[in-house]
Design a protein around this motif. Structure first.
Motif, PDB file in Angstrom:
ATOM      1  N   VAL A 489      21.590  29.830  72.232  1.00 53.69           N
ATOM      2  CA  VAL A 489      23.047  29.308  72.744  1.00 53.69           C
ATOM      3  C   VAL A 489      24.065  30.438  72.715  1.00 53.69           C
ATOM      4  N   ALA A 490      24.107  30.881  71.584  1.00 61.11           N
ATOM      5  CA  ALA A 490      25.236  31.775  70.986  1.00 61.11           C
ATOM      6  C   ALA A 490      25.053  33.226  71.866  1.00 61.11           C
ATOM      7  N   GLY A 491      23.786  33.383  72.228  1.00 67.66           N
ATOM      8  CA  GLY A 491      23.394  34.608  73.049  1.00 67.66           C
ATOM      9  C   GLY A 491      23.322  34.306  74.499  1.00 67.66           C
ATOM     10  N   ASP A 492      23.386  33.345  75.011  1.00 66.22           N
ATOM     11  CA  ASP A 492      23.618  33.100  76.369  1.00 66.22           C
ATOM     12  C   ASP A 492      24.834  32.825  77.122  1.00 66.22           C
ATOM     13  N   GLN A 493      25.319  33.954  77.654  1.00 65.04           N
ATOM     14  CA  GLN A 493      26.462  33.861  78.220  1.00 65.04           C
ATOM     15  C   GLN A 493      26.785  32.732  79.235  1.00 65.04           C
ATOM     16  N   ARG A 494      25.819  32.379  79.545  1.00 61.44           N
ATOM     17  CA  ARG A 494      26.077  31.235  80.616  1.00 61.44           C
ATOM     18  C   ARG A 494      26.275  29.825  80.147  1.00 61.44           C
ATOM     19  N   ALA A 495      26.068  29.548  78.509  1.00 63.34           N
ATOM     20  CA  ALA A 495      26.140  28.577  78.055  1.00 63.34           C
ATOM     21  C   ALA A 495      27.677  28.104  77.893  1.00 63.34           C
ATOM     22  N   PRO A 496      28.059  26.753  78.454  1.00 56.93           N
ATOM     23  CA  PRO A 496      29.236  26.319  78.419  1.00 56.93           C
ATOM     24  C   PRO A 496      29.868  26.289  76.869  1.00 56.93           C
ATOM     25  N   LEU A 497      31.345  26.956  76.864  1.00 60.15           N
ATOM     26  CA  LEU A 497      31.766  26.867  75.377  1.00 60.15           C
ATOM     27  C   LEU A 497      31.780  25.369  74.675  1.00 60.15           C
ATOM     28  N   PRO A 498      31.999  24.410  75.336  1.00 63.25           N
ATOM     29  CA  PRO A 498      31.800  23.074  74.418  1.00 63.25           C
ATOM     30  C   PRO A 498      30.332  22.865  73.768  1.00 63.25           C
ATOM     31  N   VAL A 499      29.577  23.456  74.451  1.00 58.85           N
ATOM     32  CA  VAL A 499      28.150  23.226  74.155  1.00 58.85           C
ATOM     33  C   VAL A 499      28.119  24.138  72.836  1.00 58.85           C
ATOM     34  N   THR A 500      28.289  25.430  73.014  1.00 61.07           N
ATOM     35  CA  THR A 500      28.343  26.122  71.744  1.00 61.07           C
ATOM     36  C   THR A 500      29.078  25.735  70.455  1.00 61.07           C
ATOM     37  N   VAL A 501      30.428  25.271  70.684  1.00 54.15           N
ATOM     38  CA  VAL A 501      31.259  24.701  69.521  1.00 54.15           C
ATOM     39  C   VAL A 501      30.467  23.456  69.050  1.00 54.15           C
ATOM     40  N   SER A 502      30.004  22.625  70.026  1.00 55.58           N
ATOM     41  CA  SER A 502      29.434  21.634  69.276  1.00 55.58           C
ATOM     42  C   SER A 502      28.102  21.888  68.509  1.00 55.58           C
ATOM     43  N   LEU A 503      27.357  22.629  68.751  1.00 54.47           N
ATOM     44  CA  LEU A 503      26.116  22.944  68.318  1.00 54.47           C
ATOM     45  C   LEU A 503      26.280  23.588  67.151  1.00 54.47           C
ATOM     46  N   ALA A 504      27.509  24.384  67.015  1.00 57.85           N
ATOM     47  CA  ALA A 504      27.898  25.215  65.660  1.00 57.85           C
ATOM     48  C   ALA A 504      28.299  24.053  64.752  1.00 57.85           C
ATOM     49  N   HIS A 505      29.033  23.042  65.315  1.00 56.11           N
ATOM     50  CA  HIS A 505      29.388  22.046  64.175  1.00 56.11           C
ATOM     51  C   HIS A 505      28.146  21.305  63.549  1.00 56.11           C
ATOM     52  N   LEU A 506      27.130  21.033  64.656  1.00 53.72           N
ATOM     53  CA  LEU A 506      25.938  20.453  64.207  1.00 53.72           C
ATOM     54  C   LEU A 506      25.340  21.356  63.060  1.00 53.72           C
ATOM     55  N   ALA A 507      25.145  22.589  63.462  1.00 51.57           N
ATOM     56  CA  ALA A 507      24.715  23.480  62.400  1.00 51.57           C
ATOM     57  C   ALA A 507      25.130  23.690  61.048  1.00 51.57           C
ATOM     58  N   LEU A 508      26.523  23.308  61.170  1.00 54.31           N
ATOM     59  CA  LEU A 508      27.262  23.370  59.885  1.00 54.31           C
ATOM     60  C   LEU A 508      27.091  22.232  59.174  1.00 54.31           C
ATOM     61  N   ALA A 509      26.560  21.019  59.815  1.00 51.91           N
ATOM     62  CA  ALA A 509      26.222  19.752  58.968  1.00 51.91           C
ATOM     63  C   ALA A 509      24.537  19.661  58.625  1.00 51.91           C
ATOM     64  N   THR A 510      23.864  20.712  58.844  1.00 53.81           N
ATOM     65  CA  THR A 510      22.405  20.976  58.825  1.00 53.81           C
ATOM     66  C   THR A 510      22.248  21.238  57.269  1.00 53.81           C
ATOM     67  N   PRO A 511      21.316  20.471  56.348  1.00 51.31           N
ATOM     68  CA  PRO A 511      21.277  20.841  55.120  1.00 51.31           C
ATOM     69  C   PRO A 511      20.487  22.365  54.949  1.00 51.31           C
ATOM     70  N   ALA A 521      27.878  30.075  62.700  1.00 56.04           N
ATOM     71  CA  ALA A 521      28.176  28.596  63.294  1.00 56.04           C
ATOM     72  C   ALA A 521      29.747  28.708  62.928  1.00 56.04           C
ATOM     73  N   ARG A 522      30.377  29.087  61.719  1.00 54.70           N
ATOM     74  CA  ARG A 522      31.569  28.848  61.367  1.00 54.70           C
ATOM     75  C   ARG A 522      32.538  29.962  62.432  1.00 54.70           C
ATOM     76  N   MET A 523      32.191  30.910  62.782  1.00 52.68           N
ATOM     77  CA  MET A 523      32.728  31.826  63.720  1.00 52.68           C
ATOM     78  C   MET A 523      32.776  30.999  64.897  1.00 52.68           C
ATOM     79  N   LEU A 524      31.580  30.456  65.430  1.00 52.09           N
ATOM     80  CA  LEU A 524      31.539  29.791  66.918  1.00 52.09           C
ATOM     81  C   LEU A 524      32.379  28.652  66.910  1.00 52.09           C
ATOM     82  N   ALA A 525      32.246  27.836  65.833  1.00 50.11           N
ATOM     83  CA  ALA A 525      33.118  26.607  65.585  1.00 50.11           C
ATOM     84  C   ALA A 525      34.674  26.804  65.374  1.00 50.11           C
ATOM     85  N   GLY A 526      35.202  28.004  64.927  1.00 50.21           N
ATOM     86  CA  GLY A 526      36.527  28.366  64.693  1.00 50.21           C
ATOM     87  C   GLY A 526      36.897  27.751  63.097  1.00 50.21           C
ATOM     88  N   VAL A 527      35.841  27.612  62.505  1.00 53.29           N
ATOM     89  CA  VAL A 527      36.244  27.102  61.109  1.00 53.29           C
ATOM     90  C   VAL A 527      36.509  28.464  60.223  1.00 53.29           C
TER      91      VAL A 527
END
Length: 556
Positions: A489-511, A521-527
């Motif tokens: 998703v991060a490499g897909d320029q067509r992906a909507p920004l909200p999708v990218t941010v949401s998946l970044a937060h989901l990644a940050l919650a992954t063990p 993920a932190r960079m994409l989520a703005g964390v």
């Protein structure tokens, strides 16, 4: 203690009328049932107590035999017996039953009757017995009690005042009375009583009660000083260390807080309060979800904690995917869509779900959850649904439930309800054929395929992430799947920004997420990045490389 009857129960006045009719007919058993029902609905109504007194007089034995105690006794019968015990000169036993009723239904004013608030009761009980009663009441009440529920504490606060008038220097009584006053919102009174208790007989618990009262009064520095004196009284009571650490952290003194909790862990690395507080504070320090995963592992492996803790839920509350659903993402379809599944048990066009499947889904679906393991446990209600039903829920989301949440969502944000259905259905898939080994299981296969479908990517990945929280053995597999999806998703320029941010937060919650993926993920989520993390140059290219398992090197 058993609950009352259903919503068709009669009002107290009608129950009393039936009780009086039964009394006239000499049917004392049925009269007792109706009096108990009336007490459960109006425990302070004078007419109820008058009828109870008539019933006691008619029985010839004080009425106690009409309200026996069993393993499951209706709360109204328990309260009736309490009042009859007091009338029989056994108020201490009666008060114990009222306290039990308060533990069962703390919002109800069970004790708002003259014999509890009379000054004579103190003479029967003595200061130690009153202190014990106050401790039992406090144990069943939050701190503080919501303003709307404090009326139920008023009789016990009067009891405390009466007892302190007679025993003004009894340290234990003053301390427990302070704890009750604090819960009832009488903070200045709590400070006065606790201060008197410490002056009368300095002790660890006296200082703890004083520290809590001062803290509630906003006098944090003095409260911490009292808690430190409590440690001086008993350096082995590690719960006080945790209280000090929590108080320091609440006031922005995180380094000092961590120092206190490390002292506690050095004395006992497995003490539950210290472990819970330590993981919470470490997460506050650096935001690394690994601390919360470790806490979840500890909770799973140590189900018999000394008392209930809320640290994990507090840390997850309001955080994307850890404690709540993210808002709808732009560019995703919210209409029913065919699911492109290719597995042997999946059809490309899925029929609608059964009525039972839709009903269960409406019961469990919600926008928030305490933490991922709690969401997993809640979704067990969908465990017996077959795969076709689960897929049908995804392809044909049912209507919103007929409750406040459903009405708000249907009127304001239907897309959010569809995402809610997707999330809880995918969680339900985690409970499908759990006897199958994870690597070759139907539940993994279906969720991995769903993760490739844009409509349900986030829901499927959230379910996989949740599975990793509850099963440490699958964490490497799930972390790899999440990493691949985020990189794509991060490499897909067509992906909507909200999708990218949401998946970044989901990644940050992954063990057990790879540190490089976590940095992306932190960079994409703005964390904000964690301390010590280097530049992200070349990171995305490395993450997008095909995954190849490492094989052992040949022997030399």
């Amino acid at each position: 203690m058993a609950e009352g009857t259903d919503d068709r129960a009669l009002p107290a006045t009608e129950e009393l009328a039936l009780a009086r009719e039964a009394l006239v007919a000499g049917d004392l058993t049925h009269a007792a049932d109706h009096v108990a029902n009336a007490l459960a609905r109006a425990p302070t109504l004078p007419e109820v107590h008058e009828t109870l007194a008539r019933l006691a007089a008619a029985s010839g034995s004080g009425g106690l035999d009409l309200f026996p105690l069993h393993h499951h006794t209706f709360v109204g019968a328990v309260v009736a017996r309490a009042h009859l015990l007091a009338a029989a000169g056994r108020p201490a036993e009666g008060l114990d039953l009222l306290v039990a009723a308060a533990a069962h239904a703390p919002r109800t004013d069970w004790a708002g009757v003259p014999w509890v608030t009379s000054t004579e009761l103190v003479e029967h009980l003595g200061p130690d017995r009153v202190a014990r009663v106050l401790m039992q009441v406090c144990a069943a009440a939050p701190d503080p009690v919501p303003r709307s529920d404090r009326a139920a504490l008023a009789p016990y606060l009067t009891l405390a005042r009466n007892a302190i008038t007679v025993h003004p220097e009894h340290a234990l009584l003053l301390g427990t009375a302070s704890a009750l006053a604090r819960r009832a919102g009488e903070v200045p009174l709590a400070v006065r009583w606790a201060s008197r208790g410490v002056r009368a007989a300095p002790s660890k618990m006296g200082e703890v009660w004083l520290g809590y009262a001062l803290r509630s009064a906003g006098r944090t520095r003095e409260g911490l000083a009292a808690l430190r004196r409590a440690v001086d009284h008993d350096p082995e009571d590690l719960a006080v260390y945790a209280d000090i650490a929590g108080t320091l952290a609440d006031h922005g003194r995180l380094d000092e807080a961590l120092s206190w909790i490390e002292q506690a862990l050095a004395r006992n690395p497995s003490f539950d309060c210290a472990v819970h507080t330590a993981h919470r504070l470490r997460f506050q320090r650096d935001g690394d979800v690994g601390h919360l995963v470790a806490l979840a592992d500890y909770i799973r492996d140590n189900p018999d904690d000394s008392h209930e803790h809320s640290d994990l839920a507090e840390c997850c509350r309001g955080r994307p995917w850890l404690g709540q659903l993210t808002p709808p993402t732009a560019g995703l379809a919210v209409r029913p869509q065919p699911l492109p599944l290719t597995g042997p048990e999946s059809a490309s066009t899925t029929p609608p779900p059964s009525t039972e499947a839709a009903r269960r889904l409406r019961q469990v679906a919600h926008l928030a959850w305490p933490h991922p393991p709690a969401a997993y446990d809640t979704a067990v209600a969908l465990a017996t649904l077959d795969l076709n039903d689960l897929l049908g829920l995804l392809a044909h989301p049912p209507q919103t439930p007929d409750n406040p949440l459903g009405r708000v969502l249907s009127g304001q944000d239907p897309a959010l309800w569809v995402r809610c259905v997707q999330v809880w259905t995918c969680l339900g898939l985690l409970h499908h054929r759990t006897d199958e080994p994870w690597a070759t299981s139907t539940r993994r296969q279906v969720l991995v395929e769903l993760a490739q479908a844009a409509e349900v990517t986030e829901a499927a990945l959230f379910a996989l992430m949740t599975a990793a929280w509850v099963d440490p053995s699958i964490r490497p597999d799930v972390a790899r799947l999440v990493t691949q999806q985020l990189a794509a998703v991060a490499g897909d320029q067509r992906a909507p920004l909200p999708v990218t941010v949401s998946l970044a937060h989901l990644a940050l919650a992954t063990p057990d997420l790879d540190p490089e993926c976590a940095a992306l993920a932190r960079m994409l989520a703005g964390v904000p990045a964690q301390p010590g993390q280097g530049p992200l140059r070349g990171l995305l290219a490395r993450l997008r490389r095909p995954f190849r398992p490492r094989l052992p090197s040949p022997p030399p």
